[in-house]
Design a protein around this motif. Structure first.
Motif, PDB file in Angstrom:
ATOM      1  N   ASP A  92    -105.398 -18.107 -45.247  1.00  0.00           N
ATOM      2  CA  ASP A  92    -106.029 -19.412 -45.181  1.00  0.00           C
ATOM      3  C   ASP A  92    -106.692 -19.497 -43.805  1.00  0.00           C
ATOM      4  N   ASP A  93    -107.859 -20.074 -43.745  1.00  0.00           N
ATOM      5  CA  ASP A  93    -108.537 -20.203 -42.455  1.00  0.00           C
ATOM      6  C   ASP A  93    -109.592 -21.283 -42.606  1.00  0.00           C
ATOM      7  N   GLN A  94    -109.753 -22.068 -41.559  1.00  0.00           N
ATOM      8  CA  GLN A  94    -110.694 -23.189 -41.642  1.00  0.00           C
ATOM      9  C   GLN A  94    -112.124 -22.757 -41.901  1.00  0.00           C
ATOM     10  N   ARG A  95    -112.443 -21.495 -41.537  1.00  0.00           N
ATOM     11  CA  ARG A  95    -113.816 -21.024 -41.733  1.00  0.00           C
ATOM     12  C   ARG A  95    -114.116 -20.685 -43.190  1.00  0.00           C
ATOM     13  N   GLN A  97    -114.771 -21.186 -46.998  1.00  0.00           N
ATOM     14  CA  GLN A  97    -115.332 -22.286 -47.799  1.00  0.00           C
ATOM     15  C   GLN A  97    -114.812 -22.200 -49.229  1.00  0.00           C
TER      16      GLN A  97
END
Ligand code: VGL
Ligand code: ZN
Length: 186
Positions: A92-95, A97
């Motif tokens: 999981d990573d904020q970048r 989409q």
């Protein structure tokens, strides 16, 4: 921009959700085995600053996609349920989409169907896609075929996908169909 030249690459992780993994309501045999290779790719793409997209099957509780309402499939990936969540070990990573699909009555197997994915990719200058996930013979295949139709160069990651195989051999037929349509099988 012509395909594959000078454009950027993006990674598309298709439907790596609990319901498609062992124990889920539409479990794909060994579906969880795609997590490790996809995690390695996610890290590499993010490190290089290349876009990463995760698609998710995101169905309403009542849809003609489900056998109960005239469709093909057991109930799966209902919005905001545990089964619709990404596999807990998928990075999981904020970048990253997220693309939600299958929100209506259509089967919508492709991550391009009814979504903004093509526009988002073009806006980021992407010309080449690496695609893996679940399931080879439905959502991965249809995503790859739509990507080719939309003019993207596509590399299909066979080590990072698994099939439903309603009929034996559907996995091999799906890979052959992707290859014939112009995907590079790697
Ligand atoms: C899928 C069957 C039904 C998939 C989605 O993600 O491949 N397969 N809905
Ligand atoms: Zn579905």
């Amino acid at each position: 921009m012509s395909e594959g030249r000078g454009g950027r690459r993006a990674l598309i992780v298709v439907d790596v959700q609990n319901d498609f993994c062992p124990g889920g309501s539409l479990a794909v045999e060994r579906g969880d085995e795609v997590v490790a290779p996809l995690n390695r790719l996610i890290e590499e793409f993010l490190e290089r600053g290349e876009p990463v997209f995760k698609s998710r099957d995101w169905h309403p509780a009542r849809t003609k996609h489900f056998a109960d309402y005239g469709g093909t499939w057991p109930v799966h990936c209902v919005q905001n349920t545990r089964g619709a969540e990404f596999h807990p070990e998928l990075l999981d990573d904020q970048r990253i989409q997220i693309i939600s699909k299958g929100t209506g009555d259509e089967d919508s197997y492709s991550a391009f169907d009814g979504t903004k994915l093509a526009d988002l990719l073009r806006a980021e200058g992407v010309t080449e896609l690496f695609v893996g996930g679940l399931a080879t013979d439905y959502c991965v295949k249809n995503t790859v075929l739509d990507a080719l139709r939309a003019g993207f160069k596509v590399r299909a990651l066979t080590d990072a996908m698994r099939a439903v195989n309603l009929r034996p051999g559907d996995d091999a037929r799906a890979v052959e169909e992707m290859r014939r349509a112009g995907a590079e099988i790697i």
